[in-house]
Design a protein around this motif. Structure first.
Motif, PDB file in Angstrom:
ATOM      1  N   PHE A 121       0.850  -1.200   0.000  1.00 44.81           N
ATOM      2  CA  PHE A 121       0.000   0.000   0.000  1.00 44.81           C
ATOM      3  C   PHE A 121       0.884   1.248   0.000  1.00 44.81           C
ATOM      4  O   PHE A 121       1.802   1.365   0.813  1.00 44.81           O
ATOM      5  CB  PHE A 121      -0.889  -0.036   1.242  1.00 44.81           C
ATOM      6  CG  PHE A 121      -1.958   1.025   1.289  1.00 44.81           C
ATOM      7  CD1 PHE A 121      -3.230   0.766   0.792  1.00 44.81           C
ATOM      8  CD2 PHE A 121      -1.708   2.269   1.847  1.00 44.81           C
ATOM      9  CE1 PHE A 121      -4.234   1.735   0.852  1.00 44.81           C
ATOM     10  CE2 PHE A 121      -2.693   3.240   1.916  1.00 44.81           C
ATOM     11  CZ  PHE A 121      -3.967   2.967   1.414  1.00 44.81           C
ATOM     12  N   ARG A 122       0.612   2.175  -0.904  1.00 44.00           N
ATOM     13  CA  ARG A 122       1.397   3.414  -0.949  1.00 44.00           C
ATOM     14  C   ARG A 122       0.706   4.500  -0.137  1.00 44.00           C
ATOM     15  O   ARG A 122      -0.408   4.913  -0.460  1.00 44.00           O
ATOM     16  CB  ARG A 122       1.574   3.876  -2.398  1.00 44.00           C
ATOM     17  CG  ARG A 122       2.534   5.059  -2.499  1.00 44.00           C
ATOM     18  CD  ARG A 122       2.861   5.422  -3.938  1.00 44.00           C
ATOM     19  NE  ARG A 122       1.753   6.081  -4.605  1.00 44.00           N
ATOM     20  CZ  ARG A 122       1.225   5.698  -5.760  1.00 44.00           C
ATOM     21  NH1 ARG A 122       1.697   4.622  -6.372  1.00 44.00           N
ATOM     22  NH2 ARG A 122       0.222   6.355  -6.315  1.00 44.00           N
ATOM     23  N   VAL A 123       1.357   4.947   0.893  1.00 44.57           N
ATOM     24  CA  VAL A 123       0.774   5.937   1.800  1.00 44.57           C
ATOM     25  C   VAL A 123       0.796   7.323   1.180  1.00 44.57           C
ATOM     26  O   VAL A 123       1.803   7.767   0.653  1.00 44.57           O
ATOM     27  CB  VAL A 123       1.545   5.981   3.141  1.00 44.57           C
ATOM     28  CG1 VAL A 123       1.022   7.105   4.018  1.00 44.57           C
ATOM     29  CG2 VAL A 123       1.449   4.650   3.856  1.00 44.57           C
ATOM     30  N   GLN A 124      -0.346   7.994   1.253  1.00 43.39           N
ATOM     31  CA  GLN A 124      -0.389   9.384   0.821  1.00 43.39           C
ATOM     32  C   GLN A 124      -0.634  10.323   2.007  1.00 43.39           C
ATOM     33  O   GLN A 124       0.051  11.301   2.176  1.00 43.39           O
ATOM     34  CB  GLN A 124      -1.490   9.576  -0.229  1.00 43.39           C
ATOM     35  CG  GLN A 124      -1.073   8.985  -1.581  1.00 43.39           C
ATOM     36  CD  GLN A 124      -2.182   9.073  -2.610  1.00 43.39           C
ATOM     37  OE1 GLN A 124      -3.344   9.240  -2.274  1.00 43.39           O
ATOM     38  NE2 GLN A 124      -1.827   8.926  -3.870  1.00 43.39           N
ATOM     39  N   ARG A 125      -1.620   9.972   2.793  1.00 42.87           N
ATOM     40  CA  ARG A 125      -1.934  10.862   3.915  1.00 42.87           C
ATOM     41  C   ARG A 125      -2.357  10.051   5.130  1.00 42.87           C
ATOM     42  O   ARG A 125      -3.480   9.564   5.185  1.00 42.87           O
ATOM     43  CB  ARG A 125      -3.053  11.820   3.497  1.00 42.87           C
ATOM     44  CG  ARG A 125      -3.274  12.969   4.457  1.00 42.87           C
ATOM     45  CD  ARG A 125      -4.163  14.050   3.846  1.00 42.87           C
ATOM     46  NE  ARG A 125      -5.448  13.539   3.405  1.00 42.87           N
ATOM     47  CZ  ARG A 125      -6.495  13.368   4.205  1.00 42.87           C
ATOM     48  NH1 ARG A 125      -6.403  13.659   5.475  1.00 42.87           N
ATOM     49  NH2 ARG A 125      -7.629  12.915   3.726  1.00 42.87           N
ATOM     50  N   PRO A 126      -1.451   9.895   6.074  1.00 38.26           N
ATOM     51  CA  PRO A 126      -1.808   9.166   7.291  1.00 38.26           C
ATOM     52  C   PRO A 126      -2.552  10.071   8.260  1.00 38.26           C
ATOM     53  O   PRO A 126      -2.210  11.240   8.395  1.00 38.26           O
ATOM     54  CB  PRO A 126      -0.451   8.767   7.872  1.00 38.26           C
ATOM     55  CG  PRO A 126       0.554   9.643   7.243  1.00 38.26           C
ATOM     56  CD  PRO A 126      -0.059  10.366   6.095  1.00 38.26           C
ATOM     57  N   CYS A 152      -7.997   3.040   0.237  1.00 46.99           N
ATOM     58  CA  CYS A 152      -7.485   3.272  -1.112  1.00 46.99           C
ATOM     59  C   CYS A 152      -8.268   4.362  -1.837  1.00 46.99           C
ATOM     60  O   CYS A 152      -9.492   4.301  -1.941  1.00 46.99           O
ATOM     61  CB  CYS A 152      -7.509   1.981  -1.924  1.00 46.99           C
ATOM     62  SG  CYS A 152      -6.944   2.239  -3.619  1.00 46.99           S
ATOM     63  N   ARG A 175      -4.767   7.173   4.130  1.00 55.07           N
ATOM     64  CA  ARG A 175      -5.159   7.322   2.735  1.00 55.07           C
ATOM     65  C   ARG A 175      -3.972   7.009   1.853  1.00 55.07           C
ATOM     66  O   ARG A 175      -2.845   7.398   2.165  1.00 55.07           O
ATOM     67  CB  ARG A 175      -5.604   8.756   2.443  1.00 55.07           C
ATOM     68  CG  ARG A 175      -6.844   9.137   3.135  1.00 55.07           C
ATOM     69  CD  ARG A 175      -7.984   8.228   2.719  1.00 55.07           C
ATOM     70  NE  ARG A 175      -9.221   8.792   3.209  1.00 55.07           N
ATOM     71  CZ  ARG A 175      -9.913   9.703   2.554  1.00 55.07           C
ATOM     72  NH1 ARG A 175      -9.535  10.116   1.362  1.00 55.07           N
ATOM     73  NH2 ARG A 175     -11.010  10.194   3.072  1.00 55.07           N
ATOM     74  N   GLY A 176      -4.258   6.368   0.750  1.00 56.54           N
ATOM     75  CA  GLY A 176      -3.183   6.047  -0.171  1.00 56.54           C
ATOM     76  C   GLY A 176      -3.712   5.216  -1.308  1.00 56.54           C
ATOM     77  O   GLY A 176      -4.895   5.300  -1.649  1.00 56.54           O
ATOM     78  N   VAL A 177      -2.856   4.415  -1.903  1.00 58.99           N
ATOM     79  CA  VAL A 177      -3.260   3.603  -3.047  1.00 58.99           C
ATOM     80  C   VAL A 177      -2.869   2.146  -2.797  1.00 58.99           C
ATOM     81  O   VAL A 177      -1.718   1.856  -2.460  1.00 58.99           O
ATOM     82  CB  VAL A 177      -2.589   4.097  -4.347  1.00 58.99           C
ATOM     83  CG1 VAL A 177      -3.097   3.304  -5.548  1.00 58.99           C
ATOM     84  CG2 VAL A 177      -2.818   5.581  -4.545  1.00 58.99           C
TER      85      VAL A 177
END
Lengths: 165, 165
Positions: free
Chosen positions: A144-149, B117, B154-156
DNA sequence: GTAGAGATGTTATAAAATAACATCATGAGC
DNA sequence: GCTCATGATGTTATTTTATAACATCTCTAC
């Protein structure tokens, strides 16, 4: 959802006027540096967000604004200002409260970790690297690629524990 | 806020019918054991929450419910059922989405950690002990007593990353 | 079978957020 | 300084999310 908390204690003892002034100065500097326009309205909204260390709802801010001016302001006005401030990292949104709070260290990291006291309502921003890395590792392990924790911890702050033992 | 996601991928390959049936069976068992009343309505709402692994809004569930019955149902009906389900730990509320999702392991811990996601909208529940302890340690260091930690990342997800390289 | 607690129904309203479009202000380029 | 384009704000209406207050029903324990 009018969460009427008795009195804020987490930061009770500090010089809050200085605290706000500081936040505004840093915001001025950051925006100038970025070429972002911290307009009068946005600056006022930022100031109102900072009026305490408790997350404030958009409509509470709206009320303050309307009261100060005599005339009534539209919700959108506040939401737009808040949107800008959040984008610039000057303000954080506390998801579990639908409310906004000033960022303790704008310009820096921004993991967005909060200890939210059920007693006084204060939200203490922390930036704990082990939380950050633990989240990152758990995510990576699952591809999973984290964008906003987002980390919002409800509980009771030190001062409130002492008050209600 | 109609977050129309293309297709859920995170759990795309599993036998979802079985997944739902399983969740309902466990819910039955847990409630029986606790003497909590998992009424027809509550059970139906639970089933609707589980209809996918994407968090669903109360009003989406309300629509399903109304559609199934022909007659229209009141929001409160759904909110009350959801409240019960959350209390029993059968459903989690995703604060950052104002939405609800079935709990992967009811009866167990419940730290409430989610990888949400942005691509497909799926929310994968995880229970990572290092996140849990990192939060606990950070709180203790500040004299803060943790009651309910919320982690929403949040992420992918993996599948969505592969789709959009 | 009945009382009482808990669950659901019903109606109304509050709270939070956004959409669509008009107008105004500011700063870059001339 | 003037003009124009861009971005900021104003205005009105609406959507989405959530709760309040009170009536009625339905289980369960006795």
């Amino acid at each position: 959802m009018s969460t009427d908390h008795p009195t804020p204690t987490l930061h009770a003892r500090h010089d809050h006027a200085h605290c706000v002034a500081d936040a505004l100065t840093r915001a001025d500097a950051l925006c100038a540096q970025r070429g972002a326009r911290l307009t009068t309205l946005r600056r006022r909204v930022l100031e109102l967000v900072w009026s305490s260390h408790r997350p404030r709802g958009a409509y509470a801010i709206l009320e303050d604004l309307s009261q100060q001016d005599g005339k009534s302001t539209a919700p959108l006005t506040v939401y737009r200002a808040l949107e800008f401030l959040v984008e610039q990292g000057l303000v954080h949104r506390i998801e579990s409260l639908n409310a906004y709070v000033g960022c303790a260290s704008p310009g820096a990291s921004h993991s967005g970790q909060f200890l939210v006291c059920e007693g006084c309502g204060d939200a203490a921003e922390i930036d704990d690297s082990s939380i950050r890395t633990a989240i990152e590792s758990a995510a990576i392990a699952r591809g999973f690629r984290v964008q906003r924790p987002t980390v919002e911890v409800r509980g009771v702050c030190k001062d409130c524990q002492e008050k209600h033992p």
